[in-house]
Scaffold this motif. Structure first.
Motif: not given
Length: 185
Positions: A33, A150, A35-38, A66-67, A152, A70, A62-63
């Motif tokens: 997915p 994953e 967008g999980k690292a804002p 995913s980042g 975190n 991105d 952040d994950e």
């Protein structure tokens, strides 16, 4: 004595079947997915005609997988390799069960140090594929490692990514069910 041995063998088989049925598995095609690292921050630290090197920093919440996907999309990282260190609050790693073409999940539900993390980025069907493995150190010094599904972050995870200017492509490998880098493309 013989009925006892048969009964024991049946019990062991049942226990193994139940354990196998309860193990969590991950398909190699599972989407990551976005967008999980804002909090991800990126800094270009080297820029030459042959390669670019980036510092990609993740912060608490952040994950990282995913980042990194991105990052690869935004910075057109179609041929890259990376290393990282830091700490995370939880993770899902995987062990490849080649005979079943799936990953067996290795959940990590505690604060750990990322003592080794490495990976690469190549494209499959014109989209970047991030492939990473990690070794995580627990409080007592024991380690767990595997394919990263994953991570975190808590408090930080620091990547150094080298992006080369010659794209690498992956191809499907039917015997394994994986996507492998094809150096002939």
């Amino acid at each position: 004595m013989r009925p006892f041995v048969i009964s024991l063998a049946i019990s062991v088989c049942l226990a193994l079947t139940q354990a196998h049925a309860q193990e969590q598995t991950i398909l190699p095609t599972r989407p990551i997915p976005p967008g999980k690292a804002p909090h991800m921050q990126v800094k270009l630290v080297k820029d030459t005609p042959e390669e670019k090197v980036y510092a990609v920093i993740f912060l608490k919440g952040d994950e990282a997988l995913s980042g990194m996907v991105d990052f690869a999309n935004k910075y057109h990282a179609n041929d890259a390799h990376f290393t990282a260190i830091g700490a995370i609050s939880s993770a899902t790693l995987g062990w490849l069960d080649l005979s079943r073409k799936i990953y067996v999940a290795i959940p990590v539900q505690e604060q750990v140090e990322v003592v080794s993390l490495m990976g690469d980025i190549a494209t499959f069907q014109d989209k970047p594929v991030v492939h990473m493995h990690a070794v995580l150190s627990k409080r007592n010094g024991s380690t767990v490692g595997g394919h990263v599904w994953e991570l975190n972050v808590n408090p930080t995870l620091e990547f150094f990514v080298t992006v080369n200017n010659t794209p690498l492509k992956k191809r499907p490998d039917d015997p394994s069910g994986m996507k492998l880098i094809d150096p002939t493309q």
